[in-house]
Each structure stands twice: as structure tokens, then as C-alpha cells.
Design an enzyme around this catalytic site. Sequence first.
Site, PDB file in Angstrom:
ATOM      1  N   TYR A 546       0.822  -1.219   0.000  1.00 24.05           N
ATOM      2  CA  TYR A 546       0.000   0.000   0.000  1.00 24.05           C
ATOM      3  C   TYR A 546       0.855   1.269   0.000  1.00 24.05           C
ATOM      4  CZ  TYR A 546      -2.539  -3.958   1.880  1.00 24.05           C
ATOM      5  OH  TYR A 546      -3.015  -5.232   2.096  1.00 24.05           O
ATOM      6  N   HIS A 547       1.892   1.264  -0.857  1.00 22.37           N
ATOM      7  CA  HIS A 547       2.755   2.430  -1.032  1.00 22.37           C
ATOM      8  C   HIS A 547       2.760   2.900  -2.485  1.00 22.37           C
ATOM      9  CE1 HIS A 547       5.371   0.989   2.618  1.00 22.37           C
ATOM     10  NE2 HIS A 547       4.182   1.449   2.990  1.00 22.37           N
ATOM     11  N   PRO A 548       1.614   3.016  -3.138  1.00 23.43           N
ATOM     12  CA  PRO A 548       1.634   3.404  -4.553  1.00 23.43           C
ATOM     13  C   PRO A 548       2.040   4.860  -4.732  1.00 23.43           C
ATOM     14  CG  PRO A 548      -0.619   3.373  -3.745  1.00 23.43           C
ATOM     15  CD  PRO A 548       0.242   2.816  -2.649  1.00 23.43           C
TER      16      PRO A 548
END
Length: 612
Positions: A546-548
Site C-alpha cells: 500500500y505504497h503506490p
Amino acid sequence: KLLYILVIHHSVRAYDEATILYFENLINSTINETANYVIPTSSEEFRGNYYCSKDAKDFGSYDFIIVGSGSTGATLAARLAEEEKFKILLIEAGGAENNFTDIPGLYFYSRFTDYNWGYFSVPQEHACLGMKDRRCPFPRGKAVGGTTVINGLIDSRGNRDDFDTWNQLVNGSWSYEEVLPYFKKIEDSHIDGDPGYHGEDGPFPVYYHNPISPQVDAYLGANEELGYKVLDFNGAHQIGVSRNQLNNIKGRRVSTAKAYLDPARKYSNLKIVDKAYVTRVLIDDKTAYGVEFMLNGEKTIAKVEKEVIVSGGVIASPFILMHSGIGPKLELEKYNIPVVKDLPVGSNLHDHPTFYGLSFRTNFNQPKYTQREYIEQYLDGKGDFTIAANLQGIGYYQSKHMQIPGLPDIEFLISPSGMENAASQESFHLTDETFQAVWGNLNRVTDFLMYVVLLKPKSIGYVTIKSNDPFDFPIIDPKFLSDAENVDIDAIYEATEYLLSLLKTDHYKKLNVTLIKVVFEACKDTEYLSKEYWYCTIRQITMNVYHPVGTCKMDLERHGGIVNKDLKVYGVKRLRVADGSVLPFSLSGHPSMASIMIGEKLSDMLKKQYMA
């Protein structure tokens, strides 16, 4: 509010029987509600009479309109509001956070509430193979405070080289020396950090978790045996190991809503509108003049005197731009969207593919507690409820594929024994077979988990629109582990082998640490622990962490940039994008703090321009 004042200052015992009962009811009722969660595919709750409306309601005129109240948007709005001559409108699709989202240890459950957009990727070919339909979940915050309301709260800025390389791409203003003062401005640090790298008066507190697990102490010691230092990863050097630095205050989540917007509500020049869905930026003669949004079922228009700043995040910002006519020409024409500016919006999706398939057994026995005891610990600012996924330890390393001195391409996260989380299977969207293989027999009293995070992936994905309907969710394809040379999977494999080498250290031997065997049906014909076995296993249970970033990247236009070094969209006046989507590549860290930094920096840029 009084309760949290008592918790924060610890002036008296911060709870009584009524408080405990309140939290028991809140937790149980919310968890029960999440059981009925239905994965959305569109934003139907906002659609209203959008396609029936001929006239739009006038919402007035503002100097600045900011779309999205997440890491960057909330920061920017609060800082601009400090100048009373500015009139600011902040538009957010979600609502206010609550006492449940304040509990970091229950953040998995928040993904099954209205605080999460509920996005998923398209089916993957090279990773996420153990997920239902091979689709990776893409949780994004839908709240005042954005994703900071549902994230893991790890404060990891990235590496000096990240910012210096970013700076070189755009010829100025984003070097490490230029952004460090903003990182320090953000912080109210309570950790043992390197002198000169941390702030003490900022709105975002930084703490270590309390108490630290002996399994984390063993991890730190084992790495020291192999030559790695225990250090401040946000300080002078990054490669090494550490306790995690977390954004909480006495165990309570700190979002940008709390840190920035709550204090800014005293300013009469800031108007915050929640539960409002922006459909497009209004553009005439290649100049932004306002935004269109749905509010209370009505099509609404707000106009701008100075600038529109899109801060919707890595998914929503490119989505809004494309529906506004800014994006790949062929894609827009396919859906009959008039082209304002042909730019490769959405084409540079970077994320950190993460391997979740490692667990270890020890001779340590973590005490188990009742829910009431966890609540009491939380109200005292400690225990499992005060930390997301129990990620107490972290490490930064280099694989053989990284040649730049001091720049890590691997991150390790350790989740020691602790509270069981019944939401983990659905949160990761795992099939029954995958969950059983990895976590089905896990003992949360004796076992711990290790995650391998690839920080510099070669695989690049995209975000695009599905139709010309602004309420249809976008298409998200991260293309994890798809690089033709297999560099990404090989780096994860190398990192996995390193973790196994820790088993030979004295610190791990004292805890009798052993690898828990995991065999997927798809990998059963491979030799256990062989390279073939690991490659197969990695593809089954590698997904995003969840680090886009990157879908509206900052770069020169001829190199595919969407915004310039001042965050201005190429070819459209009075329009900027400011959030993690402008990061040109994945950082060797987590993007939340960098996104807040962008808000701080842009506010100074705008003040300088318009206050002169």
C-alpha cells in the site's frame, strides 16, 4: 475529547468502567458490521441525479480549491489557512474519523468500512497468485485525513539519494537538503534520533512502540552479529536495523486531520466540505476555473480565483485528471472525453511488492490478554491495540542489484507474537488454501512474521479509467514481478535467503528460532527451500504493501512528466497536482511522510507567489 486529554498527559488514570464498556461495545459492534461488507465497484452513494441534472448548484468562489484531504491536501489547506487573505475550499469524499479508526491495532477492520474506497487490481499474472481471483487489494482512505486514517503509521521518509535523484530529474528544488527542513518541521519527535535530523515542535508526533517484544530485540541483535548497526533510519544513514518510528500519540492514531485540520478549524477562511465527490476539474481555454462535485445528491460547482490543487492521491488524482480531459489522447477519445491536454497520466504506477510468506517459531511465549485487558493497555498508551499489524521492528538492506552506496532496495518488517487478527485473511484477499498454508497453523503466542518489501522495483503498472462515467472505479494494474529479467523476484529471493541466515546467529539460537514450513499446492512439486521453491512461493503471496506512487509524476514533459517542479500540470494554467502521485519513482521508505512534506513545501511556494 476529555478522555484523550487524560490519555495524552497521563495526569490521572485515564479510564473507568464506563469507558471500558464504551470501547468494548464500539469494537464489537464495528467488527460485526464489517462482516456484512460488500466490495464496491463504483461510487454509487454519490451518483445522485448527476446525469439528470441540467443545472449545477453554485457553491461560490475561492482563492484555492483543494481536492482531497489526505496526507498532502490536509497539510496544504491548514498551512494556506494561516494567511487570512486566502479563501480556501477543501473537498473530501469521506467523512470524519472516529474512535474506532483511532485504534491502530484494529486497522485491518477499517478496510471493511466506508473509510476505505475498496479498490482492487485487475487479475495478476506474476504475483498475487494466492489471492482470490489473483487480484491484489488496494485500500485507499476515504475520510477527512485520507489514507492516514487507515494506514500503518510507520514514519519512514526515504533515502537521501531518493530526493537528490528526484531533484536532478526536474533541475532543482527537491534535493534532500531542501526537503529535510520540512521533514523536521512536520515532527514532534520522541525517539532516539540522530542530532540535526528531527523536529520537536511539529504537528506529527513520533514514538517507539511500548513494550518492545524480545523477538524484536533478538532480530536487532542477530543483525548486529552479521555486521548491521542499530540506527536511526531517518537520520544520517539508513542501511541497518531499528525499532519502528510510529506516528501516534500515546498509542492513538494521528492522522493529518488531527495534526493539521483540527487546529486549522479556527480559521474562518477555511471551508471543509466532506462527503462530497469531485467528478472533474472545470477547464476553459486550457485554464482551470473550478471543480464540479456531487454534494447531498446535487451537482455542484465551485469556482476558483487563483488555483485548483488536486490532492486526491495516487488513484484518484489521475482518475480526476482523465475525466477532466487531461490524459492519454487515445484513452480519452475511446470514451468520448474531450481532450484538453495529451499527457501519459496514470502510466507510471510504482508500488512496493511485498512477500508475506515467512513465519518463524520461537521458545518465547507472548502473554495473551482478554479484549478488556487490551483496551485497558490501549488507554494507558501501550500494548497491541496501539500499533498497526504489530510492526515493531524494521530493517533496510541492499541486494546485489543495488549499486548505489547507502541506498537500500530491501526493507524488512517484523511482526512479533501478539494479538490474533481475524480480519487478516479477508484484508489480504487470500484464498482459503493460501491462508491455511501461511497463517492457518500460526501460533500468535510463540510465532512471528517477517515481511520482505522490495523498495526499488523494475516492474511498473498503470491506472486508467474504465468508462466516461466518473462514478465507475478505475482500472488498476500494478504488474508486480513482471519485469522480463526477473530482477524483482530475484531481489526478494536474495532477501529471503538473508533472513534465513539469521537462524545461525546466537541471538536467534537463544530463542530457538525455526522456519515454519509453508507449501502451496502450486509449489508442491518443487524441492523445499530450493530457488525454484522460493520463486514459486514468492509469486503466490507477494502483493502490495500500500505504497503506490507515480501516476502523475514530476518530470520534464518530454520524459513523460505530468507536472513540473512547481507541481503545475503541463499545458493547463492554474492547475497543480500535489500528493504521492507526483513522486517519480518508489522511495526507499514509505510515501506518507513525503506526501505531507509536499504539502508543507507547496504551501510555502504558494504563499511566496501570492503574498508578494
